[in-house]
Design a protein around this motif. Structure first.
Motif, PDB file in Angstrom:
ATOM      1  N   ASN A   1      10.101 113.533  38.201  1.00  0.00           N
ATOM      2  CA  ASN A   1       8.704 113.976  38.655  1.00  0.00           C
ATOM      3  C   ASN A   1       8.127 115.005  37.666  1.00  0.00           C
ATOM      4  O   ASN A   1       7.293 115.737  38.114  1.00  0.00           O
ATOM      5  N   GLY A   2       8.520 115.025  36.511  1.00  0.00           N
ATOM      6  CA  GLY A   2       7.892 115.773  35.436  1.00  0.00           C
ATOM      7  C   GLY A   2       6.514 115.155  35.318  1.00  0.00           C
ATOM      8  O   GLY A   2       6.362 113.763  35.058  1.00  0.00           O
ATOM      9  N   LEU A   3       5.465 115.871  35.111  1.00  0.00           N
ATOM     10  CA  LEU A   3       3.918 115.484  34.674  1.00  0.00           C
ATOM     11  C   LEU A   3       3.818 115.206  33.334  1.00  0.00           C
ATOM     12  O   LEU A   3       3.324 114.141  32.884  1.00  0.00           O
ATOM     13  N   SER A   4       3.517 116.304  32.732  1.00  0.00           N
ATOM     14  CA  SER A   4       2.949 116.528  31.284  1.00  0.00           C
ATOM     15  C   SER A   4       3.692 117.508  30.360  1.00  0.00           C
ATOM     16  O   SER A   4       4.280 118.522  31.087  1.00  0.00           O
ATOM     17  N   ILE A   5       4.065 117.367  29.064  1.00  0.00           N
ATOM     18  CA  ILE A   5       4.491 118.257  28.312  1.00  0.00           C
ATOM     19  C   ILE A   5       3.122 119.177  28.064  1.00  0.00           C
ATOM     20  O   ILE A   5       2.143 118.601  27.667  1.00  0.00           O
ATOM     21  N   VAL A   6       3.240 120.618  28.115  1.00  0.00           N
ATOM     22  CA  VAL A   6       2.065 121.482  27.780  1.00  0.00           C
ATOM     23  C   VAL A   6       2.526 122.186  26.318  1.00  0.00           C
ATOM     24  O   VAL A   6       1.703 122.553  25.977  1.00  0.00           O
ATOM     25  N   ALA A   7       3.705 122.131  26.258  1.00  0.00           N
ATOM     26  CA  ALA A   7       4.056 123.046  24.905  1.00  0.00           C
ATOM     27  C   ALA A   7       5.457 122.399  24.442  1.00  0.00           C
ATOM     28  O   ALA A   7       6.282 122.455  25.151  1.00  0.00           O
ATOM     29  N   ILE A   8       5.600 122.530  23.304  1.00  0.00           N
ATOM     30  CA  ILE A   8       6.701 122.487  22.431  1.00  0.00           C
ATOM     31  C   ILE A   8       6.895 123.865  21.703  1.00  0.00           C
ATOM     32  O   ILE A   8       6.192 124.490  20.887  1.00  0.00           O
TER      33      ILE A   8
ATOM     34  N   HIS B   1      21.906 113.569  31.069  1.00  0.00           N
ATOM     35  CA  HIS B   1      21.323 112.416  31.127  1.00  0.00           C
ATOM     36  C   HIS B   1      22.229 111.049  31.146  1.00  0.00           C
ATOM     37  O   HIS B   1      22.819 111.163  29.766  1.00  0.00           O
ATOM     38  N   PRO B   2      22.096 110.272  31.759  1.00  0.00           N
ATOM     39  CA  PRO B   2      23.428 109.530  31.803  1.00  0.00           C
ATOM     40  C   PRO B   2      23.238 108.207  30.790  1.00  0.00           C
ATOM     41  O   PRO B   2      24.123 107.536  30.321  1.00  0.00           O
ATOM     42  N   GLY B   3      22.053 107.984  30.435  1.00  0.00           N
ATOM     43  CA  GLY B   3      21.692 106.848  29.452  1.00  0.00           C
ATOM     44  C   GLY B   3      21.979 107.251  27.905  1.00  0.00           C
ATOM     45  O   GLY B   3      22.088 108.414  27.535  1.00  0.00           O
ATOM     46  N   ALA B   4      22.016 106.342  27.019  1.00  0.00           N
ATOM     47  CA  ALA B   4      21.916 106.255  25.744  1.00  0.00           C
ATOM     48  C   ALA B   4      21.298 105.078  25.066  1.00  0.00           C
ATOM     49  O   ALA B   4      21.074 104.260  25.737  1.00  0.00           O
ATOM     50  N   MET B   5      20.922 105.383  23.823  1.00  0.00           N
ATOM     51  CA  MET B   5      20.019 104.427  23.125  1.00  0.00           C
ATOM     52  C   MET B   5      20.786 104.237  21.601  1.00  0.00           C
ATOM     53  O   MET B   5      20.635 105.088  20.864  1.00  0.00           O
ATOM     54  N   THR B   6      20.836 102.883  21.497  1.00  0.00           N
ATOM     55  CA  THR B   6      21.268 102.764  19.805  1.00  0.00           C
ATOM     56  C   THR B   6      19.955 102.417  19.018  1.00  0.00           C
ATOM     57  O   THR B   6      19.285 101.655  19.597  1.00  0.00           O
ATOM     58  N   ILE B   7      19.751 103.107  18.051  1.00  0.00           N
ATOM     59  CA  ILE B   7      18.603 102.827  17.160  1.00  0.00           C
ATOM     60  C   ILE B   7      18.695 101.650  16.387  1.00  0.00           C
ATOM     61  O   ILE B   7      19.618 101.382  15.410  1.00  0.00           O
ATOM     62  N   ASN B   8      17.866 100.594  16.605  1.00  0.00           N
ATOM     63  CA  ASN B   8      17.617  99.311  15.705  1.00  0.00           C
ATOM     64  C   ASN B   8      17.033  99.534  14.531  1.00  0.00           C
ATOM     65  O   ASN B   8      16.136 100.556  14.593  1.00  0.00           O
ATOM     66  N   ASP B   9      17.257  98.834  13.436  1.00  0.00           N
ATOM     67  CA  ASP B   9      16.554  99.203  12.134  1.00  0.00           C
ATOM     68  C   ASP B   9      15.148  98.627  12.460  1.00  0.00           C
ATOM     69  O   ASP B   9      14.064  99.499  12.115  1.00  0.00           O
ATOM     70  N   SER B  10      14.735  97.899  13.227  1.00  0.00           N
ATOM     71  CA  SER B  10      13.279  97.234  13.630  1.00  0.00           C
ATOM     72  C   SER B  10      12.675  98.473  14.397  1.00  0.00           C
ATOM     73  O   SER B  10      11.495  98.652  14.021  1.00  0.00           O
TER      74      SER B  10
ATOM     75  N   ALA C   1      12.669 109.862  26.483  1.00  0.00           N
ATOM     76  CA  ALA C   1      12.424 108.704  27.773  1.00  0.00           C
ATOM     77  C   ALA C   1      14.149 108.992  28.172  1.00  0.00           C
ATOM     78  O   ALA C   1      14.036 108.302  29.481  1.00  0.00           O
ATOM     79  N   LEU C   2      15.128 109.052  27.393  1.00  0.00           N
ATOM     80  CA  LEU C   2      16.294 109.326  28.100  1.00  0.00           C
ATOM     81  C   LEU C   2      16.371 110.360  29.339  1.00  0.00           C
ATOM     82  O   LEU C   2      17.141 110.132  30.259  1.00  0.00           O
ATOM     83  N   SER C   3      15.792 111.538  28.857  1.00  0.00           N
ATOM     84  CA  SER C   3      15.750 112.365  30.053  1.00  0.00           C
ATOM     85  C   SER C   3      14.930 112.196  31.159  1.00  0.00           C
ATOM     86  O   SER C   3      15.000 113.074  32.259  1.00  0.00           O
ATOM     87  N   TYR C   4      14.179 111.242  31.640  1.00  0.00           N
ATOM     88  CA  TYR C   4      13.789 110.529  32.684  1.00  0.00           C
ATOM     89  C   TYR C   4      14.504 110.975  33.868  1.00  0.00           C
ATOM     90  O   TYR C   4      14.248 111.347  35.133  1.00  0.00           O
ATOM     91  N   ASP C   5      15.707 110.376  33.653  1.00  0.00           N
ATOM     92  CA  ASP C   5      16.786 110.478  34.779  1.00  0.00           C
ATOM     93  C   ASP C   5      17.410 111.841  34.922  1.00  0.00           C
ATOM     94  O   ASP C   5      17.938 112.387  34.143  1.00  0.00           O
TER      95      ASP C   5
END
Length: 352
Positions: free
Chosen positions: A265-272, A206-215, A257-261
């Motif tokens: 077309n995924g609909l729902s998580i049905v299990a972990i 997945h191409p994106g990345a996200m830095t975690i802010n304290d807030s 959220a990052l794995s969207y890319d």
């Protein structure tokens, strides 16, 4: 009787103990908006009423992980207020959709206990269930968490480690009714890949990345009413030689959220099926992830199928650098920058 509620320590738990968690929580559209603001989620079902209606719903259901993290938060004051860390999940099943205005009530049963060799803490295994205001179960899960002992010398019962299935079998996956033309989701995402286009063993960086802010992680954890000291009490964590931990549920939500890319077309998580927070995450860490397709599951209907996925989250490196661990790899054998190993199952439309 003391009014200060200090939470349970390891020696307070007993196998078979049942706990009705306070307080019921009504989820709203405001919770949805805040969740999107904190994670950047673009999941189709939660993005627009028109999307949901075209895909077979009366209105937009709330995101699966918003529901999971909120239900999880209800258990924290009783189970993990004094946690060292949440360690993992198994047999998580998303049994029914949750909508704005629904109220969640959560209860748990202690199903296993195992004191650590240092006698300072132990692992608590718990099965929890969330139901809505109509008594309909919407979510169930097992998790295990390392909890401090109040008295390091306190005696502990013989260890009980519950047997857990490695995978939620196809017959136990929840079924939802999607519109027969649910494949029209491609007109909403602009991406044509459906169930038929994925192959077992396929890898998606997945191409994106996200830095975690304290807030961000602080607000997210408060959104779920998760009161675990490890996420909030910087003074206590510093005194113990550490720093505040980012809530693992927030990491799962960011990676999802990052794995969207690549999985638009995924609909729902049905299990972990299982999950491990392999290494801790802190403010300032940058999260990226990659996914491998473990299995393609036929659900017995013509319009949707299921994909079993393994998602690896990593900090301060690129998704392309991820080496997928072998199944059953011990925590100590993971690279130190791997923060999440999640095995989960989604529903996705089929072409025919």
């Amino acid at each position: 009787m003391k009014k200060g509620r200090a939470g349970n320590h390891f020696e307070d738990f007993r196998c078979g103990m049942k706990i009705q968690h306070a307080t019921p929580r009504t989820l709203t559209e405001g919770d949805r908006s805040l969740y999107i603001g904190l994670t950047g989620s673009r999941a189709v079902l939660g993005t627009a009423e028109t999307n949901a209606q075209q895909l077979g719903f009366e209105r937009r259901p709330l995101e699966d992980l918003l529901v999971f993290n909120t239900a999880f938060g209800k258990t924290v004051p009783d189970i993990s207020l004094n946690a060292v860390a949440n360690l993992g999940y198994a047999d998580v099943r998303f049994l029914a959709d949750v909508y704005p205005g629904d109220t969640l009530v959560v209860e748990s049963e202690i199903i296993g206990l195992k004191e650590n060799s240092n006698r300072k803490s132990g692992v608590v295994y718990v099965r929890s269930t969330a139901a809505n205001q109509h008594g309909l179960e919407v979510l169930s899960w097992i998790r295990w968490v390392m909890v401090h002992k109040r008295d390091h010398g306190a005696a502990s019962a013989e260890p009980v480690v519950p047997a857990m299935n490695a995978v939620v079998s196809p017959g136990r996956l929840p079924r939802r009714k999607y519109a027969m033309d649910v494949r029209e989701i491609v007109t909403m995402t602009g991406t044509a890949d459906l169930w038929d286009d994925y192959a077992i063993g396929e890898r998606i960086d997945h191409p994106g990345a996200m830095t975690i802010n304290d807030s961000d992680h602080s607000i997210a954890t408060r959104l779920y009413q998760n009161t675990a000291r490890a996420h909030f009490d910087g003074f206590a964590m510093a005194a113990a030689g550490g720093q505040r931990l980012v809530f693992g549920g927030h990491i799962i939500s960011l990676c999802k959220a990052l794995s969207y890319d690549g999985l638009e077309n995924g609909l729902s998580i049905v299990a972990i099926n299982g999950g491990t927070h392999v290494n801790p995450t802190f403010t300032g860490d940058t999260i990226a992830c990659a996914t491998m397709v473990l299995d393609k599951i036929i659900l017995g209907v013509s319009n949707v199928g299921a994909l079993r996925l393994r998602m690896i989250g990593i900090k301060d490196s690129s998704a392309s650098s991820i080496v997928f661990p072998h199944p059953g790899q011990a925590r100590q054998d993971y690279p130190s920058n791997v923060v999440l190993d999640l095995d989960y199952t989604i529903v996705i439309p089929k072409k025919s």
